[in-house]
Design a protein around this motif. Sequence first.
Motif, PDB file in Angstrom:
ATOM      1  N   UNK A  55      42.545  35.161  34.834  1.00  0.00           N
ATOM      2  CA  UNK A  55      42.460  36.481  34.219  1.00  0.00           C
ATOM      3  C   UNK A  55      41.422  36.495  33.115  1.00  0.00           C
ATOM      4  N   UNK A  58      37.959  36.706  34.728  1.00  0.00           N
ATOM      5  CA  UNK A  58      37.627  38.026  35.259  1.00  0.00           C
ATOM      6  C   UNK A  58      37.569  39.051  34.134  1.00  0.00           C
ATOM      7  N   UNK A 124      44.226  40.567  30.447  1.00  0.00           N
ATOM      8  CA  UNK A 124      44.598  41.349  31.621  1.00  0.00           C
ATOM      9  C   UNK A 124      45.644  42.398  31.276  1.00  0.00           C
ATOM     10  N   UNK A 125      45.523  43.546  31.924  1.00  0.00           N
ATOM     11  CA  UNK A 125      46.579  44.544  31.857  1.00  0.00           C
ATOM     12  C   UNK A 125      47.058  44.721  33.283  1.00  0.00           C
ATOM     13  N   UNK A 126      48.289  44.331  33.589  1.00  0.00           N
ATOM     14  CA  UNK A 126      48.750  44.457  34.971  1.00  0.00           C
ATOM     15  C   UNK A 126      49.620  45.686  35.112  1.00  0.00           C
ATOM     16  N   UNK A 127      49.223  46.555  36.042  1.00  0.00           N
ATOM     17  CA  UNK A 127      50.014  47.742  36.345  1.00  0.00           C
ATOM     18  C   UNK A 127      50.677  47.521  37.683  1.00  0.00           C
TER      19      UNK A 127
ATOM     20  N   UNK B  20      45.010  40.509  42.955  1.00  0.00           N
ATOM     21  CA  UNK B  20      45.314  40.447  41.527  1.00  0.00           C
ATOM     22  C   UNK B  20      44.126  40.826  40.653  1.00  0.00           C
ATOM     23  N   UNK B  21      42.920  40.432  41.080  1.00  0.00           N
ATOM     24  CA  UNK B  21      41.778  40.667  40.195  1.00  0.00           C
ATOM     25  C   UNK B  21      41.123  42.018  40.420  1.00  0.00           C
ATOM     26  N   UNK B  24      44.754  45.477  41.903  1.00  0.00           N
ATOM     27  CA  UNK B  24      45.773  45.906  40.959  1.00  0.00           C
ATOM     28  C   UNK B  24      45.218  46.648  39.767  1.00  0.00           C
ATOM     29  N   UNK B  25      43.902  46.620  39.632  1.00  0.00           N
ATOM     30  CA  UNK B  25      43.304  47.427  38.565  1.00  0.00           C
ATOM     31  C   UNK B  25      42.977  48.811  39.058  1.00  0.00           C
ATOM     32  N   UNK B  33      49.030  52.253  44.351  1.00  0.00           N
ATOM     33  CA  UNK B  33      48.406  50.943  44.201  1.00  0.00           C
ATOM     34  C   UNK B  33      48.259  50.330  45.591  1.00  0.00           C
TER      35      UNK B  33
END
Lengths: 284, 170
Positions: A55, A58, A124-127, B20-21, B24-25, B33
């Motif tokens: 994370x 990225x 990271x901000x995980x939604x 994940x990278x 999910x954004x 999503x």
Amino acid sequence: MKQCMRNLFNFIIRNGWWLLAVLLIVFSFYLVFTQNSYQRSVYLSSANRVSAELYRLSGKVTSYFYMRKNNEELLTQNAKLQNELQTLKSYLNNLVLDSIQTNPFVDDSTMTARFRFIPANVVNVSFFGSNNYITLDKGLQEGVKSDMGVVSQNGIVGVVLTASDHFSVVIPIVNPKFRLSGKLKNSDNSGSIVWDGEDLHYAQLEQLPKHEVFNKGDTVVTSFSRIFPKDMVIGFVVGQGKTNDDNFNAFKIRLATDFHSLQHVFVIEDIYYEEESILEKSVE
Amino acid sequence: MKITLLREIVWFVALILLQTLVLNRISVFGIAIPVLYIYFLIKLPKNRNLFYVVISGFLMGLIIDIFLNTPGINAAATTIIATLRKPLIDIFFSKVEYEDFVPSIYTETGAFLRYSVVMVLLHQTMLFFIESFTFFNLTSTLIRIGASSVLTLILIVALDSLIYRRISGI
């Protein structure tokens, strides 16, 4: 008997994947129900070394996208602080000129600031539906522990949930499990801040007395909290909120923190936190 | 055999990173999503060892969970889907006799679409209802299931078409 055993053995071999699947599903549900509480294992969160490093890498790339906006926010913040500095300076000057009056203002040298701010970067901000979490690049080694408050330059962000050596996971306001008490700046009646799981920019200030009134744009600040200093900005009132309970009033508020472009935050360390909690525990 | 395994491992890792990278954004209007990692299970060959399918499904879900801080949610949903995969393949691709059969949009377009729709819808439903144990709002949950499924399916069809083109060299 031998035949029977062999049959059983064959049955397990042939249908073993079913048993395995059931076991794994049960184990997953066990995780769902135990890990959703506040006790969490660091290894099963994004604060573990591998996922946090990924994370962080990225985050280095994506941080460029928001650089301009963050720069502007820093400039505004800088200007505000400059203003405050000038005001205080001129105030101080006045005090010095009038030498007789300065004596009562001499600081007690043993007084220290109660709150210490630890700067950190959001990696990271995980939604995920409403399960939103933020990963930071500071951990136990830098003094970040669970239950510490996190703020940005604009307002409250959330509370540290768990920390590994170098990383930590924050549960933000925009998570239905987050609870915080807040109030209007010019009032003494506290309510609680609740996020409805819909929009990252808005939340509600609920459980206010029926007679509480608002003006559009009123500032909502923290009230009683063991985690945040008093009067930190949470957001601004935009209108009447929805509530199921007729005995209480609710306001809709726009959150001061923009979770989409969040990058730099401060973790708040309360120097007296332990002392206070030990004292409170001894009374219970 | 070894090459197949290697290729599957590469897919496994690539889909986790992509999910994940990047994915999910992406959060369309805060409701949808894309959950593309299930593509891994969709594309496993028909006669793949069932232990392998269940374990890889579980691991995939668990790793995604670790990244998203949602312990158990993705793992549970994906393991359930991995378990249901074999009967679903048997239903939708009943005419295909070939043992090493890999579901693809080009060989069996209609069947592949139906199979993907059912897999994705089941997966999304599981995900959001397991998540709802901690938080529940029926309308918004249903909207989310629908929107996320559509988005995921679009990506699956796009990805599958792309891969076929690359392999066949068109």
